[in-house]
Enzyme design. Structure first.
Site, mmCIF file in Angstrom:
data_model
loop_
_atom_site.group_PDB
_atom_site.id
_atom_site.type_symbol
_atom_site.label_atom_id
_atom_site.label_comp_id
_atom_site.label_asym_id
_atom_site.label_seq_id
_atom_site.Cartn_x
_atom_site.Cartn_y
_atom_site.Cartn_z
ATOM 1 C CD GLN A 1 -1.703 -15.253 30.523
ATOM 2 O OE1 GLN A 1 -2.041 -14.549 29.572
ATOM 3 N NE2 GLN A 1 -2.437 -16.272 30.939
ATOM 4 C CG ASP B 1 -9.134 -13.939 15.955
ATOM 5 O OD1 ASP B 1 -9.623 -13.379 14.964
ATOM 6 O OD2 ASP B 1 -8.231 -14.792 15.898
ATOM 7 C CG HIS C 1 2.080 -18.648 33.755
ATOM 8 N ND1 HIS C 1 1.291 -18.537 32.633
ATOM 9 C CD2 HIS C 1 1.226 -18.614 34.803
ATOM 10 C CE1 HIS C 1 0.020 -18.439 32.997
ATOM 11 N NE2 HIS C 1 -0.038 -18.478 34.306
ATOM 12 N N GLY D 1 -2.534 -10.207 23.425
ATOM 13 C CA GLY D 1 -2.189 -11.547 22.958
ATOM 14 C C GLY D 1 -2.572 -12.657 23.896
ATOM 15 C CG ASN E 1 -6.061 -11.462 21.428
ATOM 16 O OD1 ASN E 1 -5.054 -11.939 20.923
ATOM 17 N ND2 ASN E 1 -6.771 -12.113 22.329
#
Length: 224
Positions: A85, A197, A103, A169, A195
């Site tokens: 992304q 979190d 993207h 991430g 990740n």
């Protein structure tokens, strides 16, 4: 084993590039609707160009980190499709042989008039002309909010054939990327989230590795 990897802003954050989902709703001191929509470009192209010139310079100054290099090593040794992304080129500079930029890319320019794409100069402004049609309608070749991401058909095919899907991430807040895990699970892939979190779609993953990407990604790659 066929592996599809999705990376998000968290992997580049450890190279010093800021993510856009700040608590104050600002991205490099700008509201998203002022710099990252087609309407913003139509309203104030000079501001949009200044913003992306700064982002382009920051991305060029950043260096690939251990997570980028580990994924590049994985891609060289296994059947891996790397989807990002991110609009920087840190995966490529980290050694990845092929990356799908869903993207777009900061180092590419797009003509808003004819659709031609070309390598972006370091600095763009309202006078930057398209080398194909001559129109002064050059914009960054990045996908703004309200626009369709690139290469979705190819990404869908890779998700359908994957034995393993990993998201690294990512916040799980931006669609369609946030829906990739459900698609991969539908086709019986094992899904792992790496990740800092838990993400907004964390419950859709079967496995979770929590921590900085530079620490957990190399270990995960080594385990494969």
């Amino acid at each position: 084993m066929r592996i599809t990897v999705l990376t998000g802003a968290g992997i580049s954050a450890e190279s010093g590039l800021r993510t856009f989902r700040a608590e104050d709703g600002l991205w490099e001191e700008h509201r998203l609707e002022d710099v990252a929509t087609p309407e913003a470009y139509a309203r104030d192209p000079a501001l949009v160009h200044r913003f992306y010139n700064a982002r382009r310079a920051a991305a060029a100054a950043a260096q690939p980190n251990a997570a980028h290099r580990a994924l590049a090593d994985l891609a060289r040794k296994h059947d891996v499709t790397l989807v990002t992304q991110n609009v920087d080129d840190l995966h490529e500079r980290g050694g990845a042989p092929y990356v799908i930029h869903m993207h777009g890319r900061l180092n590419r320019a797009l003509c808003a008039a004819c659709g031609h794409r070309w390598p972006s100069p370091a600095v763009m402004d309202v006078t930057t002309a398209c080398p194909d049609c001559g129109s002064r309608s050059a914009r960054p070749d990045v996908v703004w909010f309200g626009e369709m991401p690139y290469d979705l058909d190819d990404i869908t095919e890779e998700l359908e054939r994957a034995d393993l899907f990993a998201a690294i991430g990512t916040s799980g807040n931006v669609y369609p990327a946030a829906g990739f895990v459900r698609m991969a699970r539908q086709f019986r892939a094992h899904c792992v989230e790496l990740n800092l979190d838990r993400s907004a779609v964390s419950s859709d993953f079967q496995e979770h590795l929590t921590g900085p990407a530079t620490e957990i990604v190399p270990g995960w790659v080594a385990s494969l």
